[in-house]
Design a protein around this motif. Structure first.
Motif, PDB file in Angstrom:
ATOM      1  N   TYR A  87       0.788  -1.277  -0.040  1.00 24.76           N
ATOM      2  CA  TYR A  87      -0.239  -0.075   0.060  1.00 24.76           C
ATOM      3  C   TYR A  87       0.799   1.251   0.025  1.00 24.76           C
ATOM      4  O   TYR A  87       0.364   2.346   0.043  1.00 24.76           O
ATOM      5  CB  TYR A  87      -0.754   0.036   0.976  1.00 24.76           C
ATOM      6  CG  TYR A  87      -1.930  -1.095   0.967  1.00 24.76           C
ATOM      7  CD1 TYR A  87      -3.058  -1.132   0.425  1.00 24.76           C
ATOM      8  CD2 TYR A  87      -1.500  -2.291   1.723  1.00 24.76           C
ATOM      9  CE1 TYR A  87      -3.986  -2.168   0.356  1.00 24.76           C
ATOM     10  CE2 TYR A  87      -2.652  -3.550   1.843  1.00 24.76           C
ATOM     11  CZ  TYR A  87      -3.809  -3.364   1.134  1.00 24.76           C
ATOM     12  OH  TYR A  87      -4.556  -4.294   1.068  1.00 24.76           O
ATOM     13  N   VAL A 153      -5.338 -10.823   5.046  1.00 26.74           N
ATOM     14  CA  VAL A 153      -6.379  -9.874   4.532  1.00 26.74           C
ATOM     15  C   VAL A 153      -5.737  -8.873   3.494  1.00 26.74           C
ATOM     16  O   VAL A 153      -6.204  -8.380   2.702  1.00 26.74           O
ATOM     17  CB  VAL A 153      -6.958  -9.163   5.926  1.00 26.74           C
ATOM     18  CG1 VAL A 153      -7.872  -8.018   5.383  1.00 26.74           C
ATOM     19  CG2 VAL A 153      -7.964 -10.168   6.253  1.00 26.74           C
ATOM     20  N   LEU A 154      -4.561  -8.172   3.999  1.00 26.53           N
ATOM     21  CA  LEU A 154      -3.781  -7.251   3.266  1.00 26.53           C
ATOM     22  C   LEU A 154      -3.444  -7.964   1.980  1.00 26.53           C
ATOM     23  O   LEU A 154      -3.605  -7.239   0.844  1.00 26.53           O
ATOM     24  CB  LEU A 154      -2.420  -7.269   4.001  1.00 26.53           C
ATOM     25  CG  LEU A 154      -2.290  -6.147   5.303  1.00 26.53           C
ATOM     26  CD1 LEU A 154      -1.006  -5.837   5.789  1.00 26.53           C
ATOM     27  CD2 LEU A 154      -3.277  -4.767   5.204  1.00 26.53           C
ATOM     28  N   ARG A 157      -6.577  -8.073  -0.090  1.00 25.81           N
ATOM     29  CA  ARG A 157      -6.953  -6.796  -0.571  1.00 25.81           C
ATOM     30  C   ARG A 157      -6.362  -6.172  -1.643  1.00 25.81           C
ATOM     31  O   ARG A 157      -6.921  -5.528  -2.496  1.00 25.81           O
ATOM     32  CB  ARG A 157      -7.309  -6.096   0.434  1.00 25.81           C
ATOM     33  CG  ARG A 157      -8.243  -6.327   1.473  1.00 25.81           C
ATOM     34  CD  ARG A 157      -8.361  -5.344   2.809  1.00 25.81           C
ATOM     35  NE  ARG A 157      -8.560  -3.963   2.391  1.00 25.81           N
ATOM     36  CZ  ARG A 157      -8.396  -2.990   3.136  1.00 25.81           C
ATOM     37  NH1 ARG A 157      -8.051  -3.242   4.484  1.00 25.81           N
ATOM     38  NH2 ARG A 157      -8.555  -1.600   2.854  1.00 25.81           N
ATOM     39  N   SER A 158      -5.196  -6.691  -1.841  1.00 26.98           N
ATOM     40  CA  SER A 158      -4.396  -5.908  -2.857  1.00 26.98           C
ATOM     41  C   SER A 158      -3.897  -6.944  -4.009  1.00 26.98           C
ATOM     42  O   SER A 158      -3.109  -6.601  -4.981  1.00 26.98           O
ATOM     43  CB  SER A 158      -3.116  -5.612  -2.219  1.00 26.98           C
ATOM     44  OG  SER A 158      -2.306  -6.700  -1.758  1.00 26.98           O
ATOM     45  N   HIS A 275     -12.053  -3.366  -7.778  1.00 25.04           N
ATOM     46  CA  HIS A 275     -11.277  -4.473  -8.119  1.00 25.04           C
ATOM     47  C   HIS A 275     -10.940  -5.149  -9.498  1.00 25.04           C
ATOM     48  O   HIS A 275      -9.864  -5.456  -9.751  1.00 25.04           O
ATOM     49  CB  HIS A 275     -11.680  -5.695  -7.196  1.00 25.04           C
ATOM     50  CG  HIS A 275     -13.152  -6.338  -7.811  1.00 25.04           C
ATOM     51  ND1 HIS A 275     -14.284  -5.646  -7.247  1.00 25.04           N
ATOM     52  CD2 HIS A 275     -13.284  -7.411  -8.352  1.00 25.04           C
ATOM     53  CE1 HIS A 275     -15.266  -6.589  -7.803  1.00 25.04           C
ATOM     54  NE2 HIS A 275     -14.760  -7.619  -8.557  1.00 25.04           N
TER      55      HIS A 275
END
Length: 350
Positions: A87, A153-154, A157-158, A275
């Motif tokens: 991020y 989760v990180l 999400r990416s 997404h």
């Protein structure tokens, strides 16, 4: 089995060596975070060796100090490092201090033991290893499990907006952390003293080196894994259409000049889920959203820097005109695209 201690010692020294090299290689928060992660890893091994061998009989004052503190910081440090990788996190924020809560809980709950004189602390731990000390190993295992889910989760999400290399790297290090979490939970369940954990450290560290080898020499294996488990339902024609719309709005209509321009704004403009937009950036344009937008902002800035009408503009004003929010981000993006700083580029153009 004394050879295990020597192997662990060599691994700790190697971790210190790698940490130093990463720290001085580049001053970015990304490099500093992984350097600190390796430093904590090396310290954790070294503190364990000192606590599980005869070293504590020579220096009992250090017994039990820093072992759990360092272990409880490994998960948070990996979390911060993933944020820099996935991020673009560039600095610590005030809320990152909440990562220290487990350490504070440990100090409060075990402080009565830590403040005992060294020899008394050693004796106390021998008598109460299972009913006091092991409780904090359970806390450590629970904390590692929570952070493991946070790391996963990180990544999820990416996963659609990243190129293969950073995503493979993130998957690899989280896999290592997952193995460590499973092993620490297993040994915590069956260990009777500190020495029983040496197998945990040996197995875990060997897996770290194995995964590092695979990541460096056979990255195609991770690429195949990503394709199998992270593949999308978008057809090639759909991704092509999305890419054309991205170029239409970002480049042709110069939406990149808006300093509050986000991927959410873009997805609303082209009426496509964010997404899917992220996935198109990763798989078709081979850049993430920020890289793509900042590249066009940097190219726009080259025209401003060479235009005589803007000669009296300062660099930070040029940055604002090109769509950047601050001069630091402008310098980084411009230097990456053009190979020189904005000031040097302006000077060369005269």
């Amino acid at each position: 089995m004394n050879w295990i201690w020597y192997v662990l010692l060599l691994q700790a020294l190697l971790a210190f060596f790698v940490a130093g090299g990463l720290y001085y290689r580049h001053s970015s928060f990304k490099n500093r975070s992984v350097s600190m992660l390796m430093l904590l890893f090396g310290c954790h091994i070294l503190i364990y060796i000192a606590g599980a061998t005869g070293f504590t009989t020579l220096f009992p004052s250090f017994y039990l100090w820093f072992y759990f503190e360092v272990a409880l910081l490994l998960g948070p440090m990996l979390f911060l490092h993933l944020q820099t990788m996935l991020y673009g996190k560039e600095k610590l924020m005030w809320y990152d201090a909440f990562h220290l809560v487990p350490v504070v809980v440990y100090w409060i709950g075990f402080g009565d033991v830590l403040v005992l004189p060294g020899a008394e602390r050693v004796t106390y731990n021998e008598l109460h290893f299972l009913d006091r000390t092991m409780l904090w190993n359970y806390l450590l295992a629970a904390q590692m499990t929570i952070y493991l889910f946070g790391h996963i989760v990180l990544i999820f999400r990416s996963k659609n907006r990243l190129q293969m290399k950073p995503l493979s790297y993130a998957i690899a290090i989280v896999s290592i952390y997952a193995v460590a979490t499973i092993l620490i939970a297993y040994f915590t369940q069956f260990a009777n003293d500190w020495g029983d954990f040496k197998s945990y450290y040996l197995v875990n560290n060997m897996l770290i080196f194995l995964l590092a080898y695979v990541l460096y020499y056979h990255p195609e294996l991770l690429a195949q894994w990503k394709k199998k488990y992270f593949s999308s339902t978008l057809e090639a024609s759909q991704k092509k259409m999305i890419a054309q719309n991205i170029e239409k709005y970002v480049v042709t209509q110069q939406y990149y000049l808006q300093n509050d321009f986000t991927i959410k704004t873009l997805s609303e403009l082209i009426d496509v889920p964010s997404h899917h937009v992220s996935q198109t950036f990763s798989e078709v344009l081979e850049e993430n959203f920020n890289e793509y937008v900042n590249r066009h902002r940097a190219l726009h800035a080259t025209h401003l820097l060479t235009n005589k009408e803007f000669d009296h503009y300062k660099i930070d004003v040029i940055a604002k005109e090109a769509g950047f929010n601050n001069k630091v981000t402008f310098y980084k993006a411009f230097s990456k695209v053009m190979g020189v700083t904005p000031a040097a580029y302006r000077k060369q153009a005269k």
